[in-house]
Design a protein around this motif. Structure first.
Motif, mmCIF file in Angstrom:
data_model
loop_
_atom_site.group_PDB
_atom_site.id
_atom_site.type_symbol
_atom_site.label_atom_id
_atom_site.label_comp_id
_atom_site.label_asym_id
_atom_site.label_seq_id
_atom_site.Cartn_x
_atom_site.Cartn_y
_atom_site.Cartn_z
ATOM 1 N N GLY A 29 -31.165 -50.837 -103.208
ATOM 2 C CA GLY A 29 -30.740 -49.598 -102.937
ATOM 3 C C GLY A 29 -30.600 -48.779 -104.188
ATOM 4 N N ASN A 30 -30.084 -47.463 -104.194
ATOM 5 C CA ASN A 30 -30.169 -46.791 -105.526
ATOM 6 C C ASN A 30 -29.392 -46.916 -106.396
ATOM 7 N N LYS A 31 -28.225 -47.882 -106.307
ATOM 8 C CA LYS A 31 -27.417 -47.999 -107.484
ATOM 9 C C LYS A 31 -28.030 -48.676 -108.714
ATOM 10 N N ALA A 32 -29.089 -49.648 -108.490
ATOM 11 C CA ALA A 32 -29.709 -50.423 -109.447
ATOM 12 C C ALA A 32 -30.495 -49.630 -110.479
ATOM 13 N N ARG A 33 -30.966 -48.595 -110.037
ATOM 14 C CA ARG A 33 -31.903 -47.863 -110.953
ATOM 15 C C ARG A 33 -30.651 -47.036 -112.038
ATOM 16 N N LYS A 34 -29.272 -46.712 -111.519
ATOM 17 C CA LYS A 34 -28.366 -46.151 -112.480
ATOM 18 C C LYS A 34 -27.841 -47.298 -113.329
ATOM 19 N N LEU A 35 -27.655 -48.509 -112.443
ATOM 20 C CA LEU A 35 -26.959 -49.442 -113.328
ATOM 21 C C LEU A 35 -27.833 -49.970 -114.715
ATOM 22 N N SER A 68 -18.131 -49.988 -100.734
ATOM 23 C CA SER A 68 -19.242 -49.618 -101.568
ATOM 24 C C SER A 68 -20.553 -50.084 -102.018
ATOM 25 N N ASN A 69 -21.585 -49.613 -101.776
ATOM 26 C CA ASN A 69 -23.070 -50.044 -102.121
ATOM 27 C C ASN A 69 -22.872 -50.144 -103.639
ATOM 28 N N HIS A 70 -22.537 -49.397 -104.362
ATOM 29 C CA HIS A 70 -22.339 -49.228 -105.867
ATOM 30 C C HIS A 70 -21.634 -50.492 -106.435
ATOM 31 N N GLY A 130 -21.696 -44.478 -110.226
ATOM 32 C CA GLY A 130 -22.691 -44.586 -111.482
ATOM 33 C C GLY A 130 -23.361 -43.235 -111.708
ATOM 34 N N SER A 131 -22.480 -42.209 -111.192
ATOM 35 C CA SER A 131 -23.065 -40.954 -111.351
ATOM 36 C C SER A 131 -22.735 -40.085 -112.623
ATOM 37 N N ASN A 132 -23.332 -40.409 -113.428
ATOM 38 C CA ASN A 132 -23.153 -39.479 -114.758
ATOM 39 C C ASN A 132 -24.481 -39.352 -115.613
ATOM 40 N N CYS A 166 -32.873 -36.780 -100.029
ATOM 41 C CA CYS A 166 -32.097 -37.890 -100.333
ATOM 42 C C CYS A 166 -30.640 -37.552 -99.750
ATOM 43 N N ALA A 167 -30.080 -38.628 -99.614
ATOM 44 C CA ALA A 167 -28.512 -38.679 -99.225
ATOM 45 C C ALA A 167 -27.773 -38.381 -100.266
ATOM 46 N N VAL A 168 -26.589 -37.583 -100.359
ATOM 47 C CA VAL A 168 -25.953 -37.071 -101.701
ATOM 48 C C VAL A 168 -24.441 -37.699 -101.393
ATOM 49 N N GLY A 169 -24.105 -38.727 -102.071
ATOM 50 C CA GLY A 169 -22.649 -39.261 -101.981
ATOM 51 C C GLY A 169 -21.695 -39.130 -103.298
ATOM 52 N N SER A 170 -22.441 -39.113 -104.391
ATOM 53 C CA SER A 170 -21.815 -38.912 -105.624
ATOM 54 C C SER A 170 -22.427 -37.916 -106.606
ATOM 55 N N GLY A 171 -23.517 -37.861 -106.304
ATOM 56 C CA GLY A 171 -24.473 -36.642 -106.927
ATOM 57 C C GLY A 171 -25.519 -37.372 -107.964
ATOM 58 N N GLY A 172 -25.204 -38.538 -108.331
ATOM 59 C CA GLY A 172 -26.165 -38.867 -109.420
ATOM 60 C C GLY A 172 -27.662 -38.989 -108.942
ATOM 61 N N THR A 173 -28.074 -39.416 -107.896
ATOM 62 C CA THR A 173 -29.463 -39.574 -107.459
ATOM 63 C C THR A 173 -29.959 -38.192 -107.516
ATOM 64 N N TYR A 174 -29.458 -37.381 -106.832
ATOM 65 C CA TYR A 174 -29.961 -35.942 -106.788
ATOM 66 C C TYR A 174 -30.168 -35.503 -108.233
ATOM 67 N N VAL A 217 -23.536 -44.701 -92.916
ATOM 68 C CA VAL A 217 -22.569 -43.728 -94.002
ATOM 69 C C VAL A 217 -23.604 -42.931 -94.890
ATOM 70 N N TYR A 218 -24.913 -43.205 -95.132
ATOM 71 C CA TYR A 218 -25.546 -42.562 -95.923
ATOM 72 C C TYR A 218 -26.908 -42.155 -95.347
ATOM 73 N N THR A 219 -27.869 -43.160 -95.251
ATOM 74 C CA THR A 219 -29.198 -42.864 -94.947
ATOM 75 C C THR A 219 -29.270 -42.603 -93.375
ATOM 76 N N HIS A 238 -35.428 -43.884 -99.504
ATOM 77 C CA HIS A 238 -34.580 -44.769 -99.052
ATOM 78 C C HIS A 238 -33.679 -45.452 -99.983
ATOM 79 N N THR A 239 -32.492 -44.998 -99.916
ATOM 80 C CA THR A 239 -31.719 -45.623 -100.972
ATOM 81 C C THR A 239 -31.007 -46.679 -100.598
ATOM 82 N N GLY A 240 -31.173 -47.451 -99.641
ATOM 83 C CA GLY A 240 -30.776 -48.748 -99.245
ATOM 84 C C GLY A 240 -29.451 -48.921 -98.519
ATOM 85 N N GLY A 241 -28.630 -49.608 -98.853
ATOM 86 C CA GLY A 241 -27.224 -49.749 -98.073
ATOM 87 C C GLY A 241 -27.152 -50.905 -97.004
ATOM 88 N N ILE A 242 -28.186 -51.685 -96.839
ATOM 89 C CA ILE A 242 -28.485 -52.306 -95.619
ATOM 90 C C ILE A 242 -27.133 -53.461 -95.289
HETATM 91 C C1 LIG Z 1 -27.065 -46.313 -99.463
HETATM 92 C C2 LIG Z 1 -26.595 -45.103 -100.345
HETATM 93 N N1 LIG Z 1 -27.447 -43.795 -100.117
HETATM 94 C C3 LIG Z 1 -27.371 -42.979 -100.815
HETATM 95 C C4 LIG Z 1 -25.994 -42.760 -101.936
HETATM 96 C C5 LIG Z 1 -25.728 -41.451 -102.434
HETATM 97 O O1 LIG Z 1 -26.354 -41.555 -103.647
HETATM 98 P P1 LIG Z 1 -25.519 -40.590 -104.643
HETATM 99 O O2 LIG Z 1 -24.059 -41.476 -105.030
HETATM 100 O O3 LIG Z 1 -26.407 -40.985 -106.019
HETATM 101 O O4 LIG Z 1 -25.271 -39.366 -104.384
HETATM 102 C C6 LIG Z 1 -25.226 -43.871 -102.058
HETATM 103 C C7 LIG Z 1 -23.983 -43.781 -102.942
HETATM 104 O O5 LIG Z 1 -23.213 -42.949 -102.783
HETATM 105 C C8 LIG Z 1 -25.600 -45.162 -101.349
HETATM 106 O O6 LIG Z 1 -24.635 -46.040 -101.352
#
Ligand SMILES: Cc1ncc(COP(=O)(O)O)c(C=O)c1O
Length: 322
Positions: free
Chosen positions: A41-47, A70-72, A151-153, A181-189, A278-280, A303-307
């Motif tokens: 999922g997406n958190k690894a690139r940030k970490l 939390s996936n993060h 991990g959003s900074n 992309c999904a936006v949950g804490s903003g860092g990916t976007y 939750v997200y995808t 596809h930001t993961g979260g399986i």
């Molecule tokens: C599976 C998944 N997709 C998308 C997001 C959203 O990414 P971001 O938090 O960078 O906005 C998250 C986390 O919040 C996530 O866990």
């Protein structure tokens, strides 16, 4: 500050076409869910960048926070375990946590993370709560490194700047209309937007919000981008008008599934791709409507993961399947 050298744990992820959906748009998936098993999922690139910063600062203990599934937090627990750091997770729970661990929480605990449950009220002031927690750890002789929600900074966002760079040639060659992309804490976007600007891509970039409000995320994403531009001297500007967020897919709130998203998950799963509620799942459903309104022909969905969270939603998913 010079760009940090990331601690590489992820593998390169492919872009694959999703075939079989009855829709006039061609959908490509950037398979960041395939970047590794436990770190999927997406958190690894940030970490990878955050841990590099942590090492640079010679810290030995990670503190971070998130909702109980939390996936993060799960991905942070994996990085901590692989790098030999202690990991403290402050997890938000509405009621008392279930007696039977499941999904991401089960993995957090198996991986040896130290869990503290916090209330939604404490989560509202999470920065102060984490700062207090860090003070306690410092008194015990630890050197804590606090990672914000998701991990959003400006440091974490570098991971998604890389992702946009990786996709740049494909976007140009295939004449992709939009990236979603999904936006949950903003860092990916935020990272994708920095990448789009630095690579001078004309592609549209849309974030489907799955909690909070568009105003909240415009402010947050704008701040992450501005901080990154200042910290790393990027020769670009980001204005509010560059941020394109799509509203209408939060439903009744963060982590509360709704039938259309669940049906989307069921439908896409038949094509071999697992989304989650939750997200995808919400973001993909939102994208399907949004591409129609905009008559896009080719798009990329990150596809930001979260399986692992699907196991925490097994009841509602079972009901949909029946
Ligand atoms: C599976 C998944 N997709 C998308 C997001 C959203 O990414 P971001 O938090 O960078 O906005 C998250 C986390 O919040 C996530 O866990």
């Amino acid at each position: 500050m010079a760009i940090l050298k990331p601690v590489r744990i992820t593998t390169t992820t492919p872009i694959e076409e999703l075939r079989g959906l009855k829709t006039p748009v061609r959908i490509f998936l950037k398979r960041d869910d395939l970047n590794g098993l436990l770190i999927s999922g997406n958190k690894a690139r940030k970490l990878e960048y955050l841990i590099a910063d942590m090492k640079r600062k010679k810290c030995d203990t990670i503190i971070t926070c998130g909702p109980v599934q939390s996936n993060h937090c799960r991905t942070t627990a994996v990085f901590a375990q692989q790098c030999g750091f202690e990991c403290h997770l402050l997890l938000r729970v509405r009621k008392k946590p279930c007696k039977i661990y499941t999904g991401n929480l089960l993995l957090d605990i198996l991986l040896g993370a130290k869990i503290t449950y916090i209330t939604p009220e404490q989560y509202q002031r999470r920065l102060a709560v984490m700062a207090q927690y860090a003070r306690i750890l410092r008194k015990k002789g630890r050197k804590p490194y606090s990672i914000p929600e998701g991990g959003s900074n400006e440091i974490g966002s570098l991971g998604y700047l890389d992702c946009m760079r990786e996709m740049a040639d494909f976007i140009k060659r295939q004449r992709i209309d939009a990236v979603y992309c999904a936006v949950g804490s903003g860092g990916t976007y935020a990272g994708l937007l920095l990448g789009k600007k630095l690579c001078r891509l004309a592609v549209h970039l849309h974030g489907i919000i799955i909690c909070d409000t568009v105003e909240y995320f415009e402010e947050k994403i704008s701040k992450i981008c501005t901080d990154a531009i200042h910290t790393f001297n990027f020769p670009i500007n980001v204005a509010r008008k560059d941020i394109h967020l799509v509203d209408g897919y939060v439903g009744d709130g963060y982590g509360i599934p709704y039938p259309e998203a669940l049906k989307t998950i069921k439908c896409v799963a038949k094509l071999g791709i697992i989304l989650e509620p939750v997200y995808t799942g919400k973001a993909f459903y939102g994208m399907l409507n949004h591409v129609k309104e905009n008559r896009y022909k080719k798009v990329i969905f990150i596809h930001t993961g979260g399986i692992f969270s699907i196991f925490a939603f097994n009841k509602v998913i079972t009901d949909t399947l029946r």
